[in-house]
Design a protein around this motif. Structure first.
Motif, short mmCIF file in Angstrom:
data_model
loop_
_atom_site.label_atom_id
_atom_site.label_comp_id
_atom_site.label_asym_id
_atom_site.label_seq_id
_atom_site.Cartn_x
_atom_site.Cartn_y
_atom_site.Cartn_z
N ILE A 69 -18.35 119.03 50.44
CA ILE A 69 -19.24 118.05 50.97
C ILE A 69 -18.90 118.01 52.54
O ILE A 69 -19.81 118.15 53.29
CB ILE A 69 -19.45 116.54 50.26
CG1 ILE A 69 -20.04 116.98 48.95
CG2 ILE A 69 -20.48 115.74 50.88
CD1 ILE A 69 -20.04 115.65 48.06
N LYS A 70 -17.72 117.57 52.75
CA LYS A 70 -17.26 117.35 53.97
C LYS A 70 -17.62 118.76 54.88
O LYS A 70 -17.96 118.86 56.10
CB LYS A 70 -15.77 116.97 54.11
CG LYS A 70 -15.30 116.89 55.57
CD LYS A 70 -13.69 116.61 55.54
CE LYS A 70 -13.15 116.74 56.94
NZ LYS A 70 -11.60 116.38 56.72
N ILE A 71 -17.02 119.90 54.17
CA ILE A 71 -17.28 121.32 55.00
C ILE A 71 -18.55 121.55 55.16
O ILE A 71 -19.16 122.02 56.30
CB ILE A 71 -16.46 122.03 54.02
CG1 ILE A 71 -14.82 121.77 54.05
CG2 ILE A 71 -16.64 123.43 54.79
CD1 ILE A 71 -14.34 121.81 55.43
N GLY A 72 -19.53 121.11 54.22
CA GLY A 72 -20.91 121.38 54.26
C GLY A 72 -21.56 120.81 55.33
O GLY A 72 -22.43 121.08 55.99
N LYS A 74 -19.99 119.50 57.98
CA LYS A 74 -19.30 119.91 59.23
C LYS A 74 -19.99 121.48 59.71
O LYS A 74 -20.42 121.61 60.91
CB LYS A 74 -17.84 120.28 59.29
CG LYS A 74 -17.10 119.01 59.46
CD LYS A 74 -15.73 119.12 59.37
CE LYS A 74 -15.03 120.12 60.17
NZ LYS A 74 -15.19 120.07 61.69
N LEU A 75 -20.19 122.52 58.69
CA LEU A 75 -20.86 123.43 58.99
C LEU A 75 -22.43 123.22 59.62
O LEU A 75 -22.74 124.00 60.28
CB LEU A 75 -20.94 124.35 57.68
CG LEU A 75 -21.57 125.72 57.80
CD1 LEU A 75 -20.87 126.57 58.76
CD2 LEU A 75 -21.51 126.41 56.59
N ALA A 76 -23.01 122.22 58.75
CA ALA A 76 -24.35 122.02 59.08
C ALA A 76 -24.59 121.63 60.57
O ALA A 76 -25.58 122.01 61.53
CB ALA A 76 -25.16 121.11 58.25
N VAL A 77 -23.60 120.83 60.96
CA VAL A 77 -23.87 120.16 62.24
C VAL A 77 -23.31 121.29 63.47
O VAL A 77 -23.94 121.35 64.45
CB VAL A 77 -22.57 118.97 62.43
CG1 VAL A 77 -22.41 118.50 63.79
CG2 VAL A 77 -23.03 117.67 61.80
N LEU A 78 -22.18 122.12 63.00
CA LEU A 78 -21.96 123.15 63.88
C LEU A 78 -23.01 124.14 64.06
O LEU A 78 -23.29 124.72 64.93
CB LEU A 78 -20.85 123.87 63.42
CG LEU A 78 -20.23 124.84 64.29
CD1 LEU A 78 -19.76 124.45 65.58
CD2 LEU A 78 -18.87 125.43 63.75
N ALA A 108 -19.16 114.01 66.53
CA ALA A 108 -19.63 113.48 65.37
C ALA A 108 -18.67 114.49 64.30
O ALA A 108 -18.14 113.97 63.61
CB ALA A 108 -20.91 113.56 64.87
N ASN A 109 -18.69 115.79 65.10
CA ASN A 109 -17.99 116.83 64.33
C ASN A 109 -16.47 116.54 64.51
O ASN A 109 -15.73 116.80 63.27
CB ASN A 109 -18.35 118.23 64.64
CG ASN A 109 -18.44 119.16 63.44
OD1 ASN A 109 -18.55 118.71 62.23
ND2 ASN A 109 -18.87 120.36 63.82
N ILE A 110 -16.02 116.08 65.29
CA ILE A 110 -14.49 115.76 65.74
C ILE A 110 -14.32 114.43 64.76
O ILE A 110 -13.10 114.61 64.09
CB ILE A 110 -14.35 115.69 67.12
CG1 ILE A 110 -14.41 116.73 67.98
CG2 ILE A 110 -12.80 114.97 67.31
CD1 ILE A 110 -14.26 116.77 69.22
N THR A 114 -11.51 114.43 61.60
CA THR A 114 -10.37 113.71 61.53
C THR A 114 -10.43 112.46 60.77
O THR A 114 -9.19 112.15 60.32
CB THR A 114 -9.97 113.34 62.95
OG1 THR A 114 -11.07 112.62 63.71
CG2 THR A 114 -9.84 114.46 64.02
N LEU A 115 -11.67 111.74 60.83
CA LEU A 115 -11.76 110.58 59.92
C LEU A 115 -11.82 110.18 58.36
O LEU A 115 -11.38 109.60 57.94
CB LEU A 115 -12.64 109.50 60.67
CG LEU A 115 -12.20 109.07 62.19
CD1 LEU A 115 -13.10 108.09 62.66
CD2 LEU A 115 -10.76 108.63 62.14
N TRP A 116 -12.61 111.64 58.06
CA TRP A 116 -12.98 111.67 56.45
C TRP A 116 -11.86 112.20 55.78
O TRP A 116 -11.41 113.37 56.06
CB TRP A 116 -14.14 112.64 56.38
CG TRP A 116 -14.98 112.63 55.11
CD1 TRP A 116 -14.47 112.27 53.93
CD2 TRP A 116 -16.18 113.25 55.01
NE1 TRP A 116 -15.06 112.56 52.88
CE2 TRP A 116 -16.38 113.13 53.39
CE3 TRP A 116 -17.24 113.57 55.70
CZ2 TRP A 116 -17.63 113.52 52.85
CZ3 TRP A 116 -18.40 114.22 55.17
CH2 TRP A 116 -18.46 114.05 53.67
N THR A 117 -11.25 111.47 55.18
CA THR A 117 -10.16 112.00 54.28
C THR A 117 -10.59 111.93 52.64
O THR A 117 -11.45 111.46 52.18
CB THR A 117 -8.84 111.05 54.22
OG1 THR A 117 -9.26 109.78 54.18
CG2 THR A 117 -8.28 111.11 55.73
#
Length: 117
Positions: A69-72, A74-78, A108-110, A114-117
């Protein structure tokens, strides 16, 4: 594999630095209404995309769990960032709101990374 992961992470950070650095250097021009997307921003976003996909692939190949979910997200934002920078890269002046959106999405991507663990 650890060396490969560390090299990919370093290249990913360099890409984010190029994207964010390109934004920061144009902030004064953004206030004057003359900001434009620099080639460094496009290359930084492309570097982030390639190294991010490679990092996910290497982690999954090693059997590590990946937060899809996190990767998805981040990918969408990028992809949105990359699309905006790519389409508007040749324009002499970029609207302040659009330029600010790219900077905000980059931040937001950064923070997601870094904050989503």
């Amino acid at each position: 594999m650890d060396v490969l992961i560390n090299v990919l992470v370093a290249l990913h950070v360099i890409g984010i630095g190029a994207l964010l650095g390109g934004f920061v250097t144009q902030m004064k021009a953004m206030g004057a209404g003359t900001a434009r997307f620099s080639p460094a921003m496009l290359h930084g976003a492309l570097t982030m995309l390639v190294t991010g996909v490679a990092l996910v692939g290497v982690h999954q190949a090693e059997g590590h769990t990946v937060n899809n979910i996190k990767i998805g997200i981040k990918l969408a934002v990028l992809i949105v960032i990359l699309g905006l920078v790519y389409v508007k890269r040749d324009e002499e002046r970029i609207d302040k709101a659009l330029f600010g959106a790219v900077g905000g999405l980059t931040m937001a991507n950064i923070f997601i990374a870094t904050l989503w663990t």
